[in-house]
Design a protein around this motif. Structure first.
Motif, PDB file in Angstrom:
ATOM      1  N   ALA A  32     -41.833 -65.629  -3.214  1.00  0.00           N
ATOM      2  CA  ALA A  32     -42.616 -64.515  -2.664  1.00  0.00           C
ATOM      3  C   ALA A  32     -43.895 -65.019  -2.013  1.00  0.00           C
ATOM      4  O   ALA A  32     -44.274 -64.561  -0.932  1.00  0.00           O
ATOM      5  CB  ALA A  32     -42.926 -63.513  -3.773  1.00  0.00           C
ATOM      6  N   MET A  33     -44.573 -65.992  -2.661  1.00  0.00           N
ATOM      7  CA  MET A  33     -45.799 -66.532  -2.078  1.00  0.00           C
ATOM      8  C   MET A  33     -45.497 -67.291  -0.788  1.00  0.00           C
ATOM      9  O   MET A  33     -46.254 -67.215   0.178  1.00  0.00           O
ATOM     10  CB  MET A  33     -46.503 -67.446  -3.087  1.00  0.00           C
ATOM     11  CG  MET A  33     -47.187 -66.674  -4.191  1.00  0.00           C
ATOM     12  SD  MET A  33     -48.258 -67.672  -5.223  1.00  0.00           S
ATOM     13  CE  MET A  33     -47.073 -68.665  -6.106  1.00  0.00           C
ATOM     14  N   TRP A  34     -44.388 -68.015  -0.732  1.00  0.00           N
ATOM     15  CA  TRP A  34     -44.006 -68.730   0.481  1.00  0.00           C
ATOM     16  C   TRP A  34     -43.748 -67.746   1.615  1.00  0.00           C
ATOM     17  O   TRP A  34     -44.168 -67.961   2.741  1.00  0.00           O
ATOM     18  CB  TRP A  34     -42.761 -69.583   0.217  1.00  0.00           C
ATOM     19  CG  TRP A  34     -42.281 -70.253   1.473  1.00  0.00           C
ATOM     20  CD1 TRP A  34     -42.770 -71.385   2.043  1.00  0.00           C
ATOM     21  CD2 TRP A  34     -41.235 -69.789   2.323  1.00  0.00           C
ATOM     22  NE1 TRP A  34     -42.084 -71.661   3.193  1.00  0.00           N
ATOM     23  CE2 TRP A  34     -41.131 -70.696   3.392  1.00  0.00           C
ATOM     24  CE3 TRP A  34     -40.367 -68.706   2.292  1.00  0.00           C
ATOM     25  CZ2 TRP A  34     -40.206 -70.546   4.417  1.00  0.00           C
ATOM     26  CZ3 TRP A  34     -39.445 -68.560   3.309  1.00  0.00           C
ATOM     27  CH2 TRP A  34     -39.371 -69.475   4.353  1.00  0.00           C
ATOM     28  N   THR A  70     -45.483 -65.143   6.746  1.00  0.00           N
ATOM     29  CA  THR A  70     -45.810 -63.913   7.479  1.00  0.00           C
ATOM     30  C   THR A  70     -47.253 -63.942   7.958  1.00  0.00           C
ATOM     31  O   THR A  70     -47.550 -63.560   9.092  1.00  0.00           O
ATOM     32  CB  THR A  70     -45.577 -62.676   6.580  1.00  0.00           C
ATOM     33  OG1 THR A  70     -44.213 -62.674   6.163  1.00  0.00           O
ATOM     34  CG2 THR A  70     -45.892 -61.396   7.307  1.00  0.00           C
ATOM     35  N   GLN A  71     -48.161 -64.395   7.133  1.00  0.00           N
ATOM     36  CA  GLN A  71     -49.567 -64.460   7.507  1.00  0.00           C
ATOM     37  C   GLN A  71     -49.784 -65.442   8.658  1.00  0.00           C
ATOM     38  O   GLN A  71     -50.541 -65.181   9.573  1.00  0.00           O
ATOM     39  CB  GLN A  71     -50.420 -64.857   6.311  1.00  0.00           C
ATOM     40  CG  GLN A  71     -51.903 -64.851   6.610  1.00  0.00           C
ATOM     41  CD  GLN A  71     -52.730 -65.201   5.390  1.00  0.00           C
ATOM     42  OE1 GLN A  71     -52.210 -65.581   4.354  1.00  0.00           O
ATOM     43  NE2 GLN A  71     -54.036 -65.069   5.520  1.00  0.00           N
ATOM     44  N   THR A  72     -49.098 -66.569   8.629  1.00  0.00           N
ATOM     45  CA  THR A  72     -49.209 -67.549   9.700  1.00  0.00           C
ATOM     46  C   THR A  72     -48.689 -66.978  11.013  1.00  0.00           C
ATOM     47  O   THR A  72     -49.315 -67.143  12.064  1.00  0.00           O
ATOM     48  CB  THR A  72     -48.437 -68.826   9.339  1.00  0.00           C
ATOM     49  OG1 THR A  72     -48.956 -69.341   8.114  1.00  0.00           O
ATOM     50  CG2 THR A  72     -48.552 -69.871  10.429  1.00  0.00           C
ATOM     51  N   ALA A  73     -47.554 -66.289  10.968  1.00  0.00           N
ATOM     52  CA  ALA A  73     -46.992 -65.684  12.182  1.00  0.00           C
ATOM     53  C   ALA A  73     -47.915 -64.607  12.735  1.00  0.00           C
ATOM     54  O   ALA A  73     -48.105 -64.495  13.950  1.00  0.00           O
ATOM     55  CB  ALA A  73     -45.613 -65.103  11.887  1.00  0.00           C
ATOM     56  N   THR A  74     -48.515 -63.820  11.858  1.00  0.00           N
ATOM     57  CA  THR A  74     -49.436 -62.770  12.287  1.00  0.00           C
ATOM     58  C   THR A  74     -50.665 -63.367  12.951  1.00  0.00           C
ATOM     59  O   THR A  74     -51.126 -62.881  13.987  1.00  0.00           O
ATOM     60  CB  THR A  74     -49.845 -61.900  11.079  1.00  0.00           C
ATOM     61  OG1 THR A  74     -48.672 -61.345  10.496  1.00  0.00           O
ATOM     62  CG2 THR A  74     -50.777 -60.787  11.491  1.00  0.00           C
ATOM     63  N   SER A  75     -51.206 -64.429  12.387  1.00  0.00           N
ATOM     64  CA  SER A  75     -52.375 -65.094  12.974  1.00  0.00           C
ATOM     65  C   SER A  75     -52.034 -65.669  14.340  1.00  0.00           C
ATOM     66  O   SER A  75     -52.819 -65.564  15.284  1.00  0.00           O
ATOM     67  CB  SER A  75     -52.870 -66.209  12.058  1.00  0.00           C
ATOM     68  OG  SER A  75     -53.308 -65.688  10.841  1.00  0.00           O
ATOM     69  N   ILE A 101     -40.744 -67.767 -12.327  1.00  0.00           N
ATOM     70  CA  ILE A 101     -41.644 -68.649 -11.579  1.00  0.00           C
ATOM     71  C   ILE A 101     -41.060 -68.965 -10.202  1.00  0.00           C
ATOM     72  O   ILE A 101     -41.777 -68.957  -9.198  1.00  0.00           O
ATOM     73  CB  ILE A 101     -41.935 -69.934 -12.382  1.00  0.00           C
ATOM     74  CG1 ILE A 101     -42.784 -69.604 -13.607  1.00  0.00           C
ATOM     75  CG2 ILE A 101     -42.644 -70.970 -11.513  1.00  0.00           C
ATOM     76  CD1 ILE A 101     -43.017 -70.760 -14.539  1.00  0.00           C
ATOM     77  N   ALA A 102     -39.763 -69.206 -10.117  1.00  0.00           N
ATOM     78  CA  ALA A 102     -39.112 -69.468  -8.822  1.00  0.00           C
ATOM     79  C   ALA A 102     -39.230 -68.256  -7.909  1.00  0.00           C
ATOM     80  O   ALA A 102     -39.472 -68.379  -6.700  1.00  0.00           O
ATOM     81  CB  ALA A 102     -37.657 -69.853  -9.033  1.00  0.00           C
TER      82      ALA A 102
END
Length: 143
Positions: free
Chosen positions: A13-15, A20-25, A7-8
């Motif tokens: 991985a989700m974090w 990465t998605q925020t930086a790409t946007s 779970i950790a």
């Protein structure tokens, strides 16, 4: 214990994907702003060239929001030896071409938030046209 580690790992991985998605946007938004800043510089250069023929004397630099915009305008030579233009000999003195390039950048290339766009256009203006005359033809390109 095994379940806690799994779970950790999934949370980590989700974090990472979220970051990465925020930086790409953010980078996509900055690239769009760089495009608009370069377009503003290109339109400004076209207006200068067409209204009062201010082209080729010096390069102009302007600030659009936090983007540095460099506008380079050069008169285009018309010669049949180059084979660039197919203009009849009797009309060569009736038209002037201007090559205008606008480059917008934000920060430096080594920065992770670096944004860069370069736009170019070739503008045609009849010789002796009054100030503010519309261009006969405008071609734009993106590099």
């Amino acid at each position: 214990m095994f379940l806690i580690i799994v779970i950790a790992g999934a949370i980590a991985a989700m974090w990472r994907m979220s970051a990465t998605q925020t930086a790409t946007s953010s980078l996509a938004l900055q690239q769009a702003q760089a495009y608009q800043a370069a377009r503003a510089g290109l339109e400004w250069g076209i207006a200068r060239a067409l209204t009062n023929g201010l082209c080729g004397e010096n390069n102009s630099s302007l600030q659009v929001d936090s983007f540095n915009v460099l506008v380079v305008c050069d008169p285009f030579p018309i010669s049949s030896e180059d084979g660039i233009f197919d203009i009849p000999e009797e009309q060569k003195d009736e038209v002037v071409f201007y090559s205008i390039v606008a480059t917008a950048n934000y920060l430096t290339p080594s920065s992770p938030d670096y944004a860069y766009r370069r736009l170019a256009a070739v503008v045609e203006k009849p010789v002796g046209a009054s100030s503010g005359a519309p261009a006969a033809e405008i071609e734009g390109g993106r590099e």
